[in-house]
Scaffold this motif. Structure first.
Motif, mmCIF file in Angstrom:
data_model
loop_
_atom_site.group_PDB
_atom_site.id
_atom_site.type_symbol
_atom_site.label_atom_id
_atom_site.label_comp_id
_atom_site.label_asym_id
_atom_site.label_seq_id
_atom_site.Cartn_x
_atom_site.Cartn_y
_atom_site.Cartn_z
ATOM 1 N N LEU A 1 15.055 63.151 27.897
ATOM 2 C CA LEU A 1 15.159 64.539 27.449
ATOM 3 C C LEU A 1 14.545 64.698 26.056
ATOM 4 N N HIS A 2 14.785 63.705 25.196
ATOM 5 C CA HIS A 2 14.171 63.734 23.864
ATOM 6 C C HIS A 2 12.647 63.734 23.981
ATOM 7 N N ALA A 3 12.116 62.886 24.881
ATOM 8 C CA ALA A 3 10.670 62.818 25.062
ATOM 9 C C ALA A 3 10.118 64.129 25.610
ATOM 10 N N PHE A 4 10.849 64.735 26.514
ATOM 11 C CA PHE A 4 10.379 65.982 27.129
ATOM 12 C C PHE A 4 10.269 67.091 26.085
ATOM 13 N N VAL A 5 11.182 67.077 25.097
ATOM 14 C CA VAL A 5 11.167 68.095 24.048
ATOM 15 C C VAL A 5 10.170 67.744 22.946
ATOM 16 N N SER A 6 10.172 66.478 22.520
ATOM 17 C CA SER A 6 9.341 66.092 21.372
ATOM 18 C C SER A 6 7.893 65.808 21.749
ATOM 19 N N LEU A 7 7.660 65.431 23.025
ATOM 20 C CA LEU A 7 6.303 65.159 23.504
ATOM 21 C C LEU A 7 6.038 66.002 24.746
ATOM 22 N N PRO A 8 6.033 67.307 24.624
ATOM 23 C CA PRO A 8 5.888 68.167 25.803
ATOM 24 C C PRO A 8 4.527 67.986 26.484
ATOM 25 N N LEU A 9 4.571 67.824 27.800
ATOM 26 C CA LEU A 9 3.354 67.713 28.614
ATOM 27 C C LEU A 9 2.422 66.615 28.099
ATOM 28 N N VAL A 10 2.999 65.501 27.634
ATOM 29 C CA VAL A 10 2.188 64.472 26.992
ATOM 30 C C VAL A 10 1.162 63.870 27.948
#
Length: 274
Positions: free
Chosen positions: A220-229
């Motif tokens: 969830l942290h990655a989804f918010v901090s790295l959106p559509l990475v």
């Protein structure tokens, strides 16, 4: 770069957050960096990996996922068997040893992996074989299979070299050599690739990732901090190519035969099964 090696994480899957950097050294200087999240997955424990979070699936639908069809023969067959066969072709037995794959996971069903790295261990825990799996934006994929020879792995990391035989960038000649400097996965994972030609180094690429447990909170942290990475990785390749072209760097035509293997997943891997 001098780093002590560490044992790989025991979990079936883990995450590495860090920065990717590319530096073009000639004929024009060009540099860029961006933050990513990589996945390290044990190819013998795919089912267990898929149970670590409801947000992550292996060969099934999820927010983040890993699918065997994205790697190896790209036909959905066992990647563990693929690595075992690659090792056997070099007289190496991986029975009882771990095979770990470092790559980007799918996000919302999409992924593009310019480089995926297999760390293949013997039963005694020693690193036996590396597979550097390279993909280009034309949908082609090829492996560079490198047995770990005596003296290549030290406390400073793993040093290997490979002559280039696969077309990747339209701005770099084929007559090149890769020098790999790797610190295998532990608390950190470090990759450095120096691409050199007859006139010296042309491109340096690095990744420094720090370990984090694969949990729902981390995803969830990655989804918010790295959106559509994963989308950004593919888009960044084309954006940086445009910048190189605007700097006047000449294009290198693609060979008629792109390589020994082609992916059946097109420019990048995406389907409705995430």
């Amino acid at each position: 770069m001098g780093f002590a090696t560490t044992d790989p994480p025991p979990a079936a899957a883990a995450l590495y957050f860090g920065d990717v950097m590319h530096a073009r050294l000639r004929p024009r200087h060009h540099r860029f960096a961006y933050r990513v999240m990589s996945l390290l997955i044990d190819l013998d424990q795919l089912d267990q990996a898929g149970q670590q979070s409801f947000l992550f699936g292996t060969n099934r639908r999820a927010l983040y996922s890993f699918r065997e069809i994205d790697h190896g023969k790209c036909d959905g067959s066992s990647l563990r068997d693929y690595a075992q066969a690659s090792a056997a072709a070099h007289g190496i037995d991986l029975s009882g040893g771990r095979v770990l794959l470092l790559c980007y996971p799918r996000l919302l069903g999409y992924v593009f992996n310019p480089l995926s790295v297999y760390f293949c261990y013997r039963a005694d825990g020693s690193l036996a074989l590396m597979i550097y799996e390279v993909r280009n934006t034309f949908g082609d994929i090829t492996p560079y299979v490198q047995p770990v020879k005596p003296g290549e792995l030290t406390d400073a990391g793993l040093r290997q070299a490979q002559e280039k035989s696969f077309y990747v960038s339209p701005f770099i000649d084929m007559a090149m050599r890769y020098d790999f400097r790797i610190v295998p996965p532990g608390d950190e994972v470090k990759l450095r690739i120096l691409e050199s030609g007859p006139e010296g180094p042309v491109l340096a690429a690095t990744f420094l990732g720090r370990w984090r447990a694969l949990t729902s909170a981390a995803l969830l942290h990655a989804f918010v901090s790295l959106p559509l990475v994963t989308f950004k990785v593919f888009a960044a390749i084309h954006w940086e190519a445009l910048r190189l072209w605007l700097k006047g760097i000449a294009l290198v035509p693609r060979p008629d035969k792109p390589g020994p293997q082609s992916s059946n997943t097109g420019l990048a891997s995406r389907d409705s099964h995430a």
